[in-house]
Motif scaffolding. Structure first.
Motif, PDB file in Angstrom:
ATOM      1  N   ARG A  30      16.829  15.020   7.626  1.00  0.00           N
ATOM      2  CA  ARG A  30      16.369  15.595   8.909  1.00  0.00           C
ATOM      3  C   ARG A  30      16.924  14.805  10.093  1.00  0.00           C
ATOM      4  N   LEU A  31      17.083  13.497   9.910  1.00  0.00           N
ATOM      5  CA  LEU A  31      17.607  12.650  10.985  1.00  0.00           C
ATOM      6  C   LEU A  31      19.134  12.530  10.942  1.00  0.00           C
ATOM      7  N   GLY A  32      19.778  13.371  10.135  1.00  0.00           N
ATOM      8  CA  GLY A  32      21.236  13.495  10.195  1.00  0.00           C
ATOM      9  C   GLY A  32      22.024  12.605   9.265  1.00  0.00           C
ATOM     10  N   TYR A  50      -0.682   7.472   8.578  1.00  0.00           N
ATOM     11  CA  TYR A  50       0.007   7.632   9.862  1.00  0.00           C
ATOM     12  C   TYR A  50       1.333   8.371   9.724  1.00  0.00           C
ATOM     13  N   GLN A  51       1.661   8.821   8.519  1.00  0.00           N
ATOM     14  CA  GLN A  51       2.928   9.524   8.318  1.00  0.00           C
ATOM     15  C   GLN A  51       2.904  10.898   8.988  1.00  0.00           C
ATOM     16  N   GLY A  52       4.081  11.366   9.374  1.00  0.00           N
ATOM     17  CA  GLY A  52       4.198  12.689   9.969  1.00  0.00           C
ATOM     18  C   GLY A  52       3.870  12.730  11.446  1.00  0.00           C
ATOM     19  N   ALA A  53       3.784  11.566  12.082  1.00  0.00           N
ATOM     20  CA  ALA A  53       3.427  11.502  13.503  1.00  0.00           C
ATOM     21  C   ALA A  53       4.581  10.992  14.365  1.00  0.00           C
ATOM     22  N   GLY A  54       5.785  10.931  13.786  1.00  0.00           N
ATOM     23  CA  GLY A  54       6.948  10.515  14.573  1.00  0.00           C
ATOM     24  C   GLY A  54       7.226   9.021  14.560  1.00  0.00           C
ATOM     25  N   ILE A  55       6.462   8.268  13.781  1.00  0.00           N
ATOM     26  CA  ILE A  55       6.642   6.818  13.780  1.00  0.00           C
ATOM     27  C   ILE A  55       7.959   6.431  13.083  1.00  0.00           C
ATOM     28  N   GLY A  56       8.255   7.088  11.937  1.00  0.00           N
ATOM     29  CA  GLY A  56       9.506   6.794  11.247  1.00  0.00           C
ATOM     30  C   GLY A  56      10.698   7.100  12.138  1.00  0.00           C
ATOM     31  N   ARG A  57      10.648   8.235  12.792  1.00  0.00           N
ATOM     32  CA  ARG A  57      11.735   8.616  13.702  1.00  0.00           C
ATOM     33  C   ARG A  57      11.877   7.580  14.830  1.00  0.00           C
ATOM     34  N   ALA A  58      10.765   7.139  15.401  1.00  0.00           N
ATOM     35  CA  ALA A  58      10.815   6.167  16.499  1.00  0.00           C
ATOM     36  C   ALA A  58      11.384   4.828  16.021  1.00  0.00           C
ATOM     37  N   ALA A  68      14.560  -1.600   4.563  1.00  0.00           N
ATOM     38  CA  ALA A  68      13.195  -1.144   4.257  1.00  0.00           C
ATOM     39  C   ALA A  68      12.636  -0.371   5.448  1.00  0.00           C
ATOM     40  N   LEU A  69      11.940   0.718   5.158  1.00  0.00           N
ATOM     41  CA  LEU A  69      11.302   1.534   6.208  1.00  0.00           C
ATOM     42  C   LEU A  69      10.026   2.129   5.619  1.00  0.00           C
ATOM     43  N   TYR A  70       8.901   1.715   6.128  1.00  0.00           N
ATOM     44  CA  TYR A  70       7.624   2.177   5.569  1.00  0.00           C
ATOM     45  C   TYR A  70       6.613   2.436   6.681  1.00  0.00           C
ATOM     46  N   VAL A  71       5.912   3.550   6.540  1.00  0.00           N
ATOM     47  CA  VAL A  71       4.826   3.914   7.459  1.00  0.00           C
ATOM     48  C   VAL A  71       3.592   4.166   6.594  1.00  0.00           C
ATOM     49  N   ARG A  72       2.471   3.579   6.974  1.00  0.00           N
ATOM     50  CA  ARG A  72       1.230   3.764   6.202  1.00  0.00           C
ATOM     51  C   ARG A  72       0.928   5.248   6.004  1.00  0.00           C
ATOM     52  N   ASN A 120      12.837   9.862  -4.640  1.00  0.00           N
ATOM     53  CA  ASN A 120      11.910   9.715  -3.504  1.00  0.00           C
ATOM     54  C   ASN A 120      11.715  11.064  -2.806  1.00  0.00           C
ATOM     55  N   PRO A 121      10.475  11.570  -2.733  1.00  0.00           N
ATOM     56  CA  PRO A 121      10.256  12.863  -2.083  1.00  0.00           C
ATOM     57  C   PRO A 121      10.553  12.833  -0.588  1.00  0.00           C
ATOM     58  N   ASN A 122      10.796  11.633  -0.041  1.00  0.00           N
ATOM     59  CA  ASN A 122      11.049  11.523   1.401  1.00  0.00           C
ATOM     60  C   ASN A 122      12.538  11.481   1.753  1.00  0.00           C
ATOM     61  N   ALA A 157       3.142   6.151  -2.209  1.00  0.00           N
ATOM     62  CA  ALA A 157       4.305   7.060  -2.180  1.00  0.00           C
ATOM     63  C   ALA A 157       5.013   7.157  -3.525  1.00  0.00           C
ATOM     64  N   PHE A 158       4.990   6.084  -4.308  1.00  0.00           N
ATOM     65  CA  PHE A 158       5.851   6.035  -5.488  1.00  0.00           C
ATOM     66  C   PHE A 158       5.081   6.061  -6.810  1.00  0.00           C
ATOM     67  N   ARG A 159       3.769   6.345  -6.764  1.00  0.00           N
ATOM     68  CA  ARG A 159       2.986   6.488  -8.006  1.00  0.00           C
ATOM     69  C   ARG A 159       3.533   7.704  -8.767  1.00  0.00           C
ATOM     70  N   ASP A 208       0.833  -1.216   0.000  1.00  0.00           N
ATOM     71  CA  ASP A 208       0.000   0.000   0.000  1.00  0.00           C
ATOM     72  C   ASP A 208       0.865   1.263   0.000  1.00  0.00           C
ATOM     73  N   THR A 209       1.971   1.230   0.776  1.00  0.00           N
ATOM     74  CA  THR A 209       2.814   2.425   0.884  1.00  0.00           C
ATOM     75  C   THR A 209       3.581   2.672  -0.410  1.00  0.00           C
ATOM     76  N   TRP A 210       4.070   1.608  -1.037  1.00  0.00           N
ATOM     77  CA  TRP A 210       4.731   1.784  -2.334  1.00  0.00           C
ATOM     78  C   TRP A 210       3.752   2.430  -3.314  1.00  0.00           C
TER      79      TRP A 210
HETATM   80  C1  LIG Z   1       9.725   8.298   5.031  1.00  0.00           C
HETATM   81  C2  LIG Z   1       8.877   7.776   6.198  1.00  0.00           C
HETATM   82  C3  LIG Z   1       9.397   6.422   6.657  1.00  0.00           C
HETATM   83  C4  LIG Z   1       9.008   8.779   7.364  1.00  0.00           C
HETATM   84  O1  LIG Z   1       8.214   8.344   8.454  1.00  0.00           O
HETATM   85  P1  LIG Z   1       7.221   9.360   9.201  1.00  0.00           P
HETATM   86  O2  LIG Z   1       6.632   8.656  10.352  1.00  0.00           O
HETATM   87  O3  LIG Z   1       6.301   9.931   8.188  1.00  0.00           O
HETATM   88  O4  LIG Z   1       8.254  10.508   9.661  1.00  0.00           O
HETATM   89  P2  LIG Z   1       8.316  11.236  11.106  1.00  0.00           P
HETATM   90  O5  LIG Z   1       6.967  11.773  11.412  1.00  0.00           O
HETATM   91  O6  LIG Z   1       8.931  10.332  12.096  1.00  0.00           O
HETATM   92  O7  LIG Z   1       9.298  12.447  10.760  1.00  0.00           O
HETATM   93  C5  LIG Z   1      10.535  12.638  11.452  1.00  0.00           C
HETATM   94  C6  LIG Z   1      11.126  13.970  11.007  1.00  0.00           C
HETATM   95  O8  LIG Z   1      11.405  13.921   9.592  1.00  0.00           O
HETATM   96  C7  LIG Z   1      10.725  14.973   8.930  1.00  0.00           C
HETATM   97  N1  LIG Z   1      10.248  14.465   7.649  1.00  0.00           N
HETATM   98  C8  LIG Z   1       9.411  13.413   7.438  1.00  0.00           C
HETATM   99  N2  LIG Z   1       9.194  13.244   6.112  1.00  0.00           N
HETATM  100  C9  LIG Z   1       9.896  14.229   5.502  1.00  0.00           C
HETATM  101  C10 LIG Z   1      10.067  14.614   4.146  1.00  0.00           C
HETATM  102  N3  LIG Z   1       9.466  13.946   3.148  1.00  0.00           N
HETATM  103  N4  LIG Z   1      10.872  15.673   3.859  1.00  0.00           N
HETATM  104  C11 LIG Z   1      11.478  16.380   4.843  1.00  0.00           C
HETATM  105  N5  LIG Z   1      11.349  16.063   6.174  1.00  0.00           N
HETATM  106  C12 LIG Z   1      10.566  15.009   6.479  1.00  0.00           C
HETATM  107  C13 LIG Z   1       9.546  15.322   9.840  1.00  0.00           C
HETATM  108  O9  LIG Z   1       9.111  16.647   9.619  1.00  0.00           O
HETATM  109  C14 LIG Z   1      10.153  15.121  11.209  1.00  0.00           C
HETATM  110  O10 LIG Z   1      10.925  16.220  11.574  1.00  0.00           O
HETATM  111  P3  LIG Z   1      10.617  16.999  12.970  1.00  0.00           P
HETATM  112  O11 LIG Z   1      10.541  15.948  14.041  1.00  0.00           O
HETATM  113  O12 LIG Z   1      11.729  17.926  13.120  1.00  0.00           O
HETATM  114  O13 LIG Z   1       9.297  17.645  12.750  1.00  0.00           O
HETATM  115  C15 LIG Z   1       7.373   7.669   5.807  1.00  0.00           C
HETATM  116  O14 LIG Z   1       6.895   8.946   5.484  1.00  0.00           O
HETATM  117  C16 LIG Z   1       7.117   6.729   4.644  1.00  0.00           C
HETATM  118  O15 LIG Z   1       6.998   5.519   4.827  1.00  0.00           O
HETATM  119  N6  LIG Z   1       7.014   7.274   3.423  1.00  0.00           N
HETATM  120  C17 LIG Z   1       6.695   6.527   2.222  1.00  0.00           C
HETATM  121  C18 LIG Z   1       7.676   5.428   1.881  1.00  0.00           C
HETATM  122  C19 LIG Z   1       9.130   5.873   1.926  1.00  0.00           C
HETATM  123  O16 LIG Z   1       9.533   6.832   1.275  1.00  0.00           O
HETATM  124  N7  LIG Z   1       9.918   5.122   2.688  1.00  0.00           N
HETATM  125  C20 LIG Z   1      11.346   5.269   2.721  1.00  0.00           C
HETATM  126  C21 LIG Z   1      11.864   4.387   1.644  1.00  0.00           C
HETATM  127  S1  LIG Z   1      13.606   4.396   1.565  1.00  0.00           S
END
Ligand SMILES: CC(C)(COP(=O)(O)OP(=O)(O)OC[C@H]1O[C@@H](n2cnc3c(N)ncnc32)[C@H](O)[C@@H]1OP(=O)(O)O)[C@@H](O)C(=O)NCCC(=O)NCCS
Length: 188
Positions: free
Chosen positions: A149-151, A108-116, A101-105, A141-143, A35-37, A30-32
């Protein structure tokens, strides 16, 4: 963006097991697609199969050193995100680990789950003796901003074949896992 207001308590992060495989595969497919359409070929995205992905990840889960973390929605326990990581697939020193691999539905994106997930992964990898961690990310990838952001730093480019197309990808490196675990909130 995030659809977590209805949750009684925040998401939870725990190790993923074989029981999670079908939900992990569902998150992936679902996430692919969401996110990647437009970035990947429609035929490739439409042809993704949850069953095939579940089999693929069952195989991966059995490989030495490979770990899964899942984020779950506490009220019903559904998997809403996952991370999969372990030894680098290329021949690299053992102390360099790879996030495969790292994917969040989407809802639920933007809620800190990816960071956690990254934070828990850094703690886990450090406990296994890893000192650095990298991930291949599609160049389009727009992400990519999430990794920045995570360094993580972009250190290398390469290509990946998906379906019958080839795409540019970028390796993002965290060269200090201990610092990653600290800056993202410390051990969990
Ligand atoms: C990329 C992904 C894993 C991030 O997870 P998330 O839960 O949405 O991200 P978080 O809410 O934990 O964000 C953590 C920080 O990154 C920032 N961030 C998240 N997505 C961002 C983006 N596309 N561009 C810039 N910053 C971004 C957030 O603003 C946040 O910063 P803050 O804490 O200073 O506000 C998720 O959005 C996702 O699955 N996306 C689609 C699939 C994908 O691209 N996966 C990665 C494949 S390599």
């Amino acid at each position: 963006m995030a659809d977590i207001d209805h949750m009684d308590q925040p998401f939870e992060i725990r190790p993923g097991t074989g029981d999670d495989l079908f939900m992990i595969a569902g998150v992936l497919v679902d996430t692919w697609r969401s996110a990647f359409r437009g970035l990947l070929a429609d035929g490739f995205l439409d042809g993704l199969s949850r069953e095939e992905q579940a089999v693929r990840h069952a195989r991966r889960m059995g490989e030495p050193g490979v770990s899964y973390l899942v984020a779950t929605e506490p009220s019903v326990g559904d998997v809403i995100g996952f991370a999969n990581f372990g030894p680098a697939r290329a021949r690299l020193p053992a102390h360099i680990h790879e996030l495969y691999a790292l994917y969040v539905r989407a809802e639920y994106q933007g809620a800190g789950i990816g960071r956690a997930l990254v934070r828990s992964m850094a703690v886990h990898c450090a406990g296994q003796g890893a000192t650095s961690l990298f991930a291949w990310v599609l160049a389009g990838n727009p992400n990519r901003g999430f990794y920045e952001r995570l360094g993580a730093k972009a250190v290398e480019t390469g290509r990946i074949g998906l379906g019958d197309q080839s795409y540019e990808q970028v390796a993002y490196l965290w060269d200090d896992i201990a610092a990653l675990a600290r800056t993202t909130g410390g051990p969990s």
